[in-house]
Design a protein around this motif. Structure first.
Motif, PDB file in Angstrom:
ATOM      1  N   CYS A   1      54.426  27.755  32.666  1.00  0.00           N
ATOM      2  CA  CYS A   1      53.322  28.498  33.634  1.00  0.00           C
ATOM      3  C   CYS A   1      53.364  27.134  34.488  1.00  0.00           C
ATOM      4  N   THR A   2      52.676  27.234  35.647  1.00  0.00           N
ATOM      5  CA  THR A   2      52.510  26.697  37.128  1.00  0.00           C
ATOM      6  C   THR A   2      51.664  27.885  37.883  1.00  0.00           C
ATOM      7  N   SER A   3      50.974  26.914  38.683  1.00  0.00           N
ATOM      8  CA  SER A   3      50.719  27.582  39.804  1.00  0.00           C
ATOM      9  C   SER A   3      50.285  26.771  41.047  1.00  0.00           C
ATOM     10  N   ILE A   4      50.829  27.843  42.014  1.00  0.00           N
ATOM     11  CA  ILE A   4      50.623  26.782  43.704  1.00  0.00           C
ATOM     12  C   ILE A   4      49.541  26.872  44.383  1.00  0.00           C
ATOM     13  N   ARG A   5      48.890  26.708  45.260  1.00  0.00           N
ATOM     14  CA  ARG A   5      47.511  26.744  46.092  1.00  0.00           C
ATOM     15  C   ARG A   5      48.299  26.747  47.392  1.00  0.00           C
ATOM     16  N   LEU A   6      48.231  28.051  47.976  1.00  0.00           N
ATOM     17  CA  LEU A   6      48.927  27.725  49.436  1.00  0.00           C
ATOM     18  C   LEU A   6      47.637  28.785  50.534  1.00  0.00           C
ATOM     19  N   GLU A   7      48.125  28.273  51.791  1.00  0.00           N
ATOM     20  CA  GLU A   7      47.361  29.187  52.904  1.00  0.00           C
ATOM     21  C   GLU A   7      47.581  30.487  53.128  1.00  0.00           C
ATOM     22  N   MET A   8      46.834  31.241  53.130  1.00  0.00           N
ATOM     23  CA  MET A   8      47.354  32.859  53.340  1.00  0.00           C
ATOM     24  C   MET A   8      48.820  32.968  54.123  1.00  0.00           C
ATOM     25  N   ALA A   9      48.452  32.076  55.274  1.00  0.00           N
ATOM     26  CA  ALA A   9      49.910  31.749  56.537  1.00  0.00           C
ATOM     27  C   ALA A   9      52.011  31.930  55.675  1.00  0.00           C
ATOM     28  N   PHE A  10      51.466  31.234  54.728  1.00  0.00           N
ATOM     29  CA  PHE A  10      52.510  30.398  54.440  1.00  0.00           C
ATOM     30  C   PHE A  10      53.000  31.393  53.056  1.00  0.00           C
ATOM     31  N   TRP A  11      51.721  31.784  52.333  1.00  0.00           N
ATOM     32  CA  TRP A  11      52.368  33.286  51.584  1.00  0.00           C
ATOM     33  C   TRP A  11      52.520  34.159  52.111  1.00  0.00           C
ATOM     34  N   ASP A  12      52.675  34.893  53.363  1.00  0.00           N
ATOM     35  CA  ASP A  12      52.782  35.778  54.247  1.00  0.00           C
ATOM     36  C   ASP A  12      54.263  35.588  54.430  1.00  0.00           C
ATOM     37  N   THR A  13      55.144  34.376  54.524  1.00  0.00           N
ATOM     38  CA  THR A  13      56.028  33.720  55.171  1.00  0.00           C
ATOM     39  C   THR A  13      56.776  33.380  54.211  1.00  0.00           C
TER      40      THR A  13
ATOM     41  N   LEU B   1      56.918  21.327  50.019  1.00  0.00           N
ATOM     42  CA  LEU B   1      58.258  21.774  49.833  1.00  0.00           C
ATOM     43  C   LEU B   1      58.133  23.341  50.777  1.00  0.00           C
ATOM     44  N   LEU B   2      57.155  24.107  49.739  1.00  0.00           N
ATOM     45  CA  LEU B   2      57.296  25.418  50.448  1.00  0.00           C
ATOM     46  C   LEU B   2      56.350  25.394  51.908  1.00  0.00           C
ATOM     47  N   ARG B   3      55.457  24.473  51.790  1.00  0.00           N
ATOM     48  CA  ARG B   3      55.232  24.344  53.222  1.00  0.00           C
ATOM     49  C   ARG B   3      55.932  23.786  54.521  1.00  0.00           C
ATOM     50  N   CYS B   4      56.765  22.620  54.631  1.00  0.00           N
ATOM     51  CA  CYS B   4      57.253  22.793  55.568  1.00  0.00           C
ATOM     52  C   CYS B   4      58.783  23.729  54.930  1.00  0.00           C
TER      53      CYS B   4
ATOM     54  N   LEU C   1      57.745  26.711  57.521  1.00  0.00           N
ATOM     55  CA  LEU C   1      57.594  25.792  59.030  1.00  0.00           C
ATOM     56  C   LEU C   1      58.889  25.699  60.059  1.00  0.00           C
ATOM     57  N   ILE C   2      59.852  25.270  58.768  1.00  0.00           N
ATOM     58  CA  ILE C   2      60.925  25.690  59.263  1.00  0.00           C
ATOM     59  C   ILE C   2      62.192  26.826  59.955  1.00  0.00           C
ATOM     60  N   TYR C   3      61.841  27.691  58.540  1.00  0.00           N
ATOM     61  CA  TYR C   3      62.002  29.122  58.554  1.00  0.00           C
ATOM     62  C   TYR C   3      61.296  29.470  60.345  1.00  0.00           C
ATOM     63  N   ARG C   4      60.594  29.041  60.483  1.00  0.00           N
ATOM     64  CA  ARG C   4      59.849  30.018  61.350  1.00  0.00           C
ATOM     65  C   ARG C   4      59.759  29.466  62.836  1.00  0.00           C
ATOM     66  N   SER C   5      60.193  27.930  62.315  1.00  0.00           N
ATOM     67  CA  SER C   5      60.430  27.443  63.995  1.00  0.00           C
ATOM     68  C   SER C   5      62.042  28.511  64.311  1.00  0.00           C
TER      69      SER C   5
END
Length: 105
Positions: free
Chosen positions: A26-38, A74-77, A80-84
Protein backbone atom coordinates in the motif's frame (compact mmCIF):
# COMPACT_ATOMS: atom_id res chain seq x y z
CA UNK A 1 1.19 36.14 -20.70
CA UNK A 2 0.06 35.69 -17.09
CA UNK A 3 -3.57 35.73 -18.20
CA UNK A 4 -3.07 32.41 -19.94
CA UNK A 5 -1.71 30.71 -16.84
CA UNK A 6 -3.25 32.66 -13.96
CA UNK A 7 -6.84 32.17 -15.13
CA UNK A 8 -6.77 28.38 -15.04
CA UNK A 9 -9.32 26.77 -12.70
CA UNK A 10 -8.03 26.47 -9.14
CA UNK A 11 -9.23 22.86 -9.06
CA UNK A 12 -6.52 21.97 -11.59
CA UNK A 13 -3.67 22.84 -9.23
CA UNK A 14 -5.26 21.68 -5.99
CA UNK A 15 -3.54 18.50 -4.90
CA UNK A 16 -5.12 15.25 -3.85
CA UNK A 17 -3.60 12.22 -2.18
CA UNK A 18 -4.79 8.84 -3.39
CA UNK A 19 -4.00 5.47 -1.88
CA UNK A 20 -3.24 2.45 -4.01
CA UNK A 21 -1.61 -0.95 -3.89
CA UNK A 22 1.44 -1.59 -6.08
CA UNK A 23 3.23 -4.92 -5.99
CA UNK A 24 1.31 -5.95 -2.89
CA UNK A 25 2.33 -2.82 -0.98
CA UNK A 26 0.00 0.00 0.00
CA UNK A 27 1.23 3.46 -0.86
CA UNK A 28 -0.14 6.93 -1.42
CA UNK A 29 0.58 9.44 -4.15
CA UNK A 30 -0.08 13.17 -3.97
CA UNK A 31 -0.62 14.95 -7.30
CA UNK A 32 -2.43 18.01 -8.57
CA UNK A 33 -5.92 17.32 -9.97
CA UNK A 34 -4.83 18.19 -13.52
CA UNK A 35 -2.38 15.28 -13.36
CA UNK A 36 -4.97 12.89 -11.91
CA UNK A 37 -7.35 13.87 -14.71
CA UNK A 38 -4.68 13.22 -17.32
CA UNK A 39 -3.75 9.86 -15.80
CA UNK A 40 -7.39 8.82 -15.79
CA UNK A 41 -7.63 9.84 -19.45
CA UNK A 42 -4.54 7.80 -20.35
CA UNK A 43 -5.83 4.78 -18.41
CA UNK A 44 -9.18 4.99 -20.20
CA UNK A 45 -7.41 5.12 -23.59
CA UNK A 46 -5.52 1.97 -22.56
CA UNK A 47 -8.81 0.33 -21.44
CA UNK A 48 -7.54 0.02 -17.87
CA UNK A 49 -8.62 1.22 -14.49
CA UNK A 50 -6.39 3.93 -13.05
CA UNK A 51 -5.01 1.49 -10.47
CA UNK A 52 -4.17 -1.10 -13.11
CA UNK A 53 -2.53 1.54 -15.32
CA UNK A 54 -0.38 2.89 -12.46
CA UNK A 55 0.66 -0.64 -11.47
CA UNK A 56 1.54 -1.48 -15.08
CA UNK A 57 3.58 1.71 -15.48
CA UNK A 58 5.36 1.11 -12.16
CA UNK A 59 6.26 -2.45 -13.17
CA UNK A 60 7.50 -1.32 -16.60
CA UNK A 61 9.78 1.28 -15.01
CA UNK A 62 10.98 -1.29 -12.48
CA UNK A 63 11.78 -3.74 -15.29
CA UNK A 64 13.56 -1.06 -17.33
CA UNK A 65 15.53 0.74 -14.60
CA UNK A 66 15.61 -1.78 -11.75
CA UNK A 67 14.09 0.71 -9.33
CA UNK A 68 11.55 3.52 -9.19
CA UNK A 69 13.05 6.50 -7.37
CA UNK A 70 10.26 9.09 -7.49
CA UNK A 71 7.03 7.68 -8.88
CA UNK A 72 5.04 10.90 -8.40
CA UNK A 73 7.56 12.85 -10.48
CA UNK A 74 7.56 10.11 -13.11
CA UNK A 75 3.75 10.40 -13.30
CA UNK A 76 3.90 14.20 -13.70
CA UNK A 77 6.48 13.92 -16.48
CA UNK A 78 4.45 11.17 -18.16
CA UNK A 79 1.43 13.47 -18.17
CA UNK A 80 3.46 16.29 -19.71
CA UNK A 81 4.77 13.99 -22.43
CA UNK A 82 1.26 12.69 -23.12
CA UNK A 83 -0.21 16.20 -23.33
CA UNK A 84 2.61 17.51 -25.52
CA UNK A 85 1.98 14.73 -28.03
CA UNK A 86 -1.80 14.81 -27.99
CA UNK A 87 -2.86 18.45 -27.67
CA UNK A 88 -2.69 21.07 -30.39
CA UNK A 89 -0.98 24.37 -29.49
CA UNK A 90 -3.18 26.87 -27.68
CA UNK A 91 -4.04 29.81 -29.95
CA UNK A 92 -4.10 32.36 -27.14
CA UNK A 93 -0.56 31.40 -26.21
CA UNK A 94 0.66 31.97 -29.77
CA UNK A 95 -1.03 35.36 -29.84
CA UNK A 96 0.70 36.40 -26.63
CA UNK A 97 4.13 34.98 -27.50
CA UNK A 98 4.32 36.21 -31.11
CA UNK A 99 4.64 39.93 -30.23
CA UNK A 100 7.27 39.13 -27.62
CA UNK A 101 9.33 37.16 -30.14
CA UNK A 102 8.96 39.91 -32.76
CA UNK A 103 10.14 42.54 -30.28
CA UNK A 104 13.20 40.47 -29.37
CA UNK A 105 14.40 40.12 -32.95
Amino acid sequence: MCHLFAHQPQRDYESQTRSLRIGGHCTSIRLEMAFWDTLEEIAAKESMSLGKFLTTLYNEVLDHHGEVNNFASLLRCSCLIYRSRSVAPVREFKAVVAPILDAAE
